[in-house]
Design an enzyme around this catalytic site. Structure first.
Site, PDB file in Angstrom:
ATOM      1  N   SER B  96      30.197 -41.908  30.335  1.00  0.00           N
ATOM      2  CA  SER B  96      29.773 -41.212  31.565  1.00  0.00           C
ATOM      3  C   SER B  96      30.723 -40.042  31.786  1.00  0.00           C
ATOM      4  O   SER B  96      31.860 -40.216  32.217  1.00  0.00           O
ATOM      5  CB  SER B  96      29.824 -42.159  32.769  1.00  0.00           C
ATOM      6  N   LYS B 171      22.978 -39.844  35.717  1.00  0.00           N
ATOM      7  CA  LYS B 171      24.035 -40.797  36.056  1.00  0.00           C
ATOM      8  C   LYS B 171      24.819 -40.322  37.279  1.00  0.00           C
ATOM      9  O   LYS B 171      25.144 -41.114  38.169  1.00  0.00           O
ATOM     10  CB  LYS B 171      24.983 -40.988  34.862  1.00  0.00           C
ATOM     11  N   LYS B 239      36.253 -40.402  39.279  1.00  0.00           N
ATOM     12  CA  LYS B 239      35.965 -39.515  38.141  1.00  0.00           C
ATOM     13  C   LYS B 239      34.517 -39.018  38.203  1.00  0.00           C
ATOM     14  O   LYS B 239      34.242 -37.816  38.021  1.00  0.00           O
ATOM     15  CB  LYS B 239      36.204 -40.252  36.823  1.00  0.00           C
TER      16      LYS B 239
END
Lengths: 300, 300
Positions: B96, B171, B239
């Protein structure tokens, strides 16, 4: 025979009063609109000229009004419920208002020898018509037990959540999550659409995972089809978040996300969007990005 | 026989590589940790000394790494995939990371005659172990079709969402909604708890309505029981939101809710909470109100 009074025959109140009639209750109704009273009389209700008259004739007096000040007038004002209510009767305020006003009005009722419940609802007009509302109740357990059969004529999920005011606190908690979940969906769809993705594909890719929600399932299709017919209006959600923020401030609680979404609601109302469905909250993010998610593919 | 390379045997990568072995694939693995490689070798995998060696021996090279810079090193760096890959093989980056890096790395692969997909996952370690991950894929349809059987060994819901980078955009959209929905739940529960309500009753009263969500069902019980065992860590969600905000800024998109929740993640990380489950986002609101929702009843 138990006499039920119903004050406020708007989008929600009218189908709720009709459900009580259908279930066989004797219902006396009042509204500032005479034509709405006439409709209910045709369906079998008795008319009442003012809130005091309703109170004098009923054991259970239900209110379904737009906001707290309306409830204060109906209960505490001239020709209000407290002017002519019978001791031992119950005031059930099903309006969505500030819990602070619920407590104030509830205390005044108790001083006058009346019982009080705040019992706001969730589910909108369709579930009001079906009698399947979610009803979040605050008040004393024995009063709740006494009124429960009437509430079960109106809703399929009736929960006592605490003392007077707790119903509206629960409703505000509900409205915080709904508004913020809509706004978050807006940010997610705007990011994806501006990046060139088809927002409908993104919706289907994520709805089964942890991002899935009742808001996403109910509101993403409205955003993608630009159908902002309410549903639940921006202006009413703005009232709910105003009540949530005011209550939070009074308890020294900070609600940064809620306050941010409230700014979006204020902007949209100022732009004439107050009567759109609250899914139009996404327009706030769209306008900042100068993009509509449904038309993004054409513009990429 | 199809040769699959797997680079990155962490919490997610290890069970994924094991699933490929179980499904009968010939798998060559690499990790900076020799002990993790040894574990997989014991389970039937072949060891590879570096990313370049994996590339030289495999048709499909899967990456499962912490963040974008790790992917850049693994593909573009010294002893990286591009140093020794066979033209026609496919790099499938399941990390990701920022879609900007996906596009950069994907373009470099294509220049070298390799195909590329970005294919981040959702569902966490339990679904990685079960082979039931949601996999959001970006890339060319014919490359997707070629790799699909391998992805279906790892996940139960595999969606092509657009060109290279689209998997990570999807995502990020997912992670925006998850983080904001958790934060909204925190504000709702803190308001209710400070008002003296039992947050568990509020949870049950609202979960069936429009406020209901997978976040509410999965995370409210963790908050109420103060069980913040990850799940998915605060630091990793930080993140993801960093990548979302960076990408949004590059496209002139403003994400005010996301940026606010990111501030909460930063504060919590600075307070040593980075390894807690992301449901601990509610601690941000709790700390501002000097209250824990689970202990509120005792303190009222």
């Amino acid at each position: 025979m138990l006499q039920v009074g119903f004050i406020g025959l708007g989008i929600m109140g009218k189908p709720m009063a009709l459900n009580l009639l259908r279930k066989g209750y004797s219902v006396t109704v009042h509204d500032i609109s005479e034509s709405k009273v006439a409709e209910l009389v045709q369906a079998g209700a008795s008319p009442g000229d003012c809130c005091a008259e309703i109170a004098s004739r009923c054991d259970i007096i239900i209110l379904m009004l737009p906001d707290g000040p309306d409830v204060e007038v109906a209960v505490l004002g001239s020709e209000g419920i407290l002017e002519d209510a019978n001791p031992g009767s119950v005031v059930v305020d099903m309006s969505s208002i500030s819990p602070v006003i619920s407590k104030k009005v509830g205390a005044a009722c108790e001083v006058a020898g009346l019982d009080f419940l705040d019992a706001p609802v969730s589910g909108g007009q369709p579930r009001a018509a079906d009698g399947t509302l979610a009803i979040m109740v605050g008040g004393k357990p024995h009063v709740f037990a006494r009124v429960l059969p009437v509430l079960e004529a109106l809703g399929s999920m009736v929960t006592l959540t605490g003392p007077i005011g707790a119903g509206n606190v629960t409703k505000l908690a509900n409205q915080i999550m709904v508004a913020c979940n809509i706004a978050a969906m807006g940010e997610a769809l705007v990011l994806a659409a501006r990046a060139g993705l088809d927002p409908a594909i993104v919706f289907h890719a994520v709805r089964g995972g942890l991002a899935g929600s009742n808001v996403l399932n109910a509101k993403a299709p409205m955003v993608l089809s630009r159908n902002f017919q309410p549903g639940f209006r921006i202006s009413l959600h703005q009232k709910d978040l105003r009540n949530a923020l005011s209550m939070a401030e009074s308890m020294d609680v900070a609600l940064p996300l809620t306050s941010l979404v409230q700014q979006a609601l204020i902007v949209l109302t100022n732009q004439g969007k107050g009567n759109l469905d609250h899914s139009a909250i996404v327009m706030f993010t769209e306008r900042m990005a100068n993009l509509e998610v449904a038309n993004a593919l054409a513009s990429v």
